[in-house]
Design an enzyme around this catalytic site. Structure first.
Site: not given
Length: 450
Positions: A163, A376, A427
């Site tokens: 991320s 995601d 994600h």
């Protein structure tokens, strides 16, 4: 040895050593410290590389991530104990035999920036974080951590994360290389990077989300076309000069409308958490059941969506904090996996273009592997692929290979840059598709980079 962990509460027997504690990152400032958790490889740690894991957010705990997906342990369903991680085929099983991540590397988790996990400062302004301040503190941490564990400075070093680590890892890697050029002492032996669902160009990722929704027929063409017309103000070829562009109110309203339409919900029932995995519902359980000793799993297509809740419960147990040598200042807030109340981050830095940082690393022959879960909605796969295609164009690198791999698609840009999509990954690929994440780290990172 003061940081050696004797045994964590509920931990099964393992043949490895664990350490945890604080590194004071500035001798001129009393009480500015980052918390770390270090696990030696289970076999011959002195011959294995060192992998540093940084979690994004910004403001999430890297140490917590170690117990939610990365390893070597994962919190049990009642959140009062730990299990080791073992792989068989493509399913995640639990065993007391082997810790998957420590089979190939020593692992170091760093809670960064200040305000993440148990990292703290006695100066309130230190909780106002940004890319530059975070990177300076991380570089100081690395130097001081190696002073504490000097035997590992000669080992091959890999940086990894997910991320917003697309900022943290790239910035730190460049800082380590710059330090090598300036230092006459021993060098950081950086060998490569691996990034999961990295944030590289946030505003373009926001637009890619709309493309993602439309490609899966989650929004209709009328709404899609209206958003593209109203919001298409970011110049792909000149992103850096446009990062201060603010979405018009109508554009922001349309994007929010798209989120509601995509999940067939209204403003009252909508949760941004849905974007982390667009096809699996987030956990709605709470800690009250865990306090009663109940098990709290919510398995959706082989993925337990309640793991973050259980990690948060485990890390707030007093006996756990004592075993970790954590929370030494008795912080005024509870441990959270992400976003404590006091944490702040410069909003403008979230929009920064990270392609120049990527480019600089590739030009210094640092191999980079990037993987992306195709479920995601925060940082969609198609957006990341567009960023890498743009980077390859600027570096005059051709897409040398595109092929279907065992669990999705693999792209190779020249000799140094690989991009893999992960089918069914969200994600957090390390949590939703852990065996695939392990294969990527082992086959396409450490083995490939050797």
């Amino acid at each position: 040895m003061n940081d050696l962990i004797t045994k964590l509460p509920g931990q099964p027997h393992v043949n490895l050593r664990q350490f945890a504690g604080y590194i004071d990152v500035d001798e001129n400032v009393v009480g500015r410290s980052l918390f770390y958790y270090f696990v030696e490889a289970e076999k011959d740690p002195m011959t294995q590389p060192l992998t540093i894991w940084l979690t994004g957010g910004p403001g999430c705990s890297s140490v917590g991530d170690g117990f939610g997906s990365v390893g070597p342990f994962i919190v049990t369903k009642d959140a009062h104990a730990l299990q080791t991680i073992f792989f068989l085929g493509t399913k995640l099983l639990f065993s007391t035999i082997k810790c998957y991540s420590t089979s190939m590397s020593n692992l170091l988790f760093i809670d960064s920036p200040i305000g993440s996990g148990w990292s703290y400062s006695n100066t309130s302004s230190d909780y106002n974080n940004g890319d530059d301040s975070t990177n300076k503190i991380l570089l100081s941490f690395m130097q001081k951590w190696y002073d504490k564990y000097p035997v590992f400075k000669s080992k091959d070093l890999y940086l990894a994360g997910s991320s917003f680590a697309g900022h943290f890892v790239l910035n730190l890697a460049n800082a380590l290389l710059d330090n090598n050029k300036q230092s006459k002492q021993s060098k950081f032996n950086l060998k490569g990077l691996v990034l999961g669902n990295p944030m590289l160009r946030k505003k373009l990722d926001d637009l890619a989300r709309i493309d993602f929704f439309f490609s899966w027929e989650m929004i209709n063409s009328s709404l899609y076309n209206e958003i593209k017309k109203e919001c298409n103000v970011i110049d792909e070829n000149n992103y850096f000069s446009n990062i201060k562009t603010t979405w018009r109110a109508k554009c922001k309203n349309l994007m929010y409308e798209a989120n509601l339409a995509a999940f067939k919900t209204d403003a009252h029932n909508y949760s941004p958490q849905k974007l982390f995995d667009v096809f699996r519902a987030p956990s709605v359980e709470n800690e009250q059941d865990l306090n009663l000793g109940k098990q709290v799993p919510k398995v959706s297509t082989e993925v337990d969506m309640c793991i973050p809740l259980r990690v948060q419960f485990y890390f707030n147990l007093p006996e756990v904090q004592k075993a970790f040598h954590g929370n030494r200042t008795n912080l005024s807030y509870r441990w959270k996996g992400c976003f404590t109340a006091s944490f702040k981050y410069n909003e403008a830095d979230k929009d920064l273009d990270m392609l120049p940082a990527l480019q600089n690393l590739l030009q210094q022959s640092i191999p980079i592997t990037i993987f992306s879960g195709d479920q995601d909605g925060i940082i969609p796969t198609m957006g990341t692929l567009q960023h890498l295609e743009k980077l390859a164009e600027e570096l005059n690198i051709n897409l040398t290979k595109e092929e279907t791999w065992s669990f999705s698609n693999k792209y190779e840009f020249g000799d140094l840059l690989k991009f893999l999509t992960v089918k069914g990954g969200n994600h957090h690929v390390t949590s939703s598709r852990p065996s695939q994440a392990f294969s990527i780290s082992k086959i396409f990172t450490i083995n490939w980079m050797h």
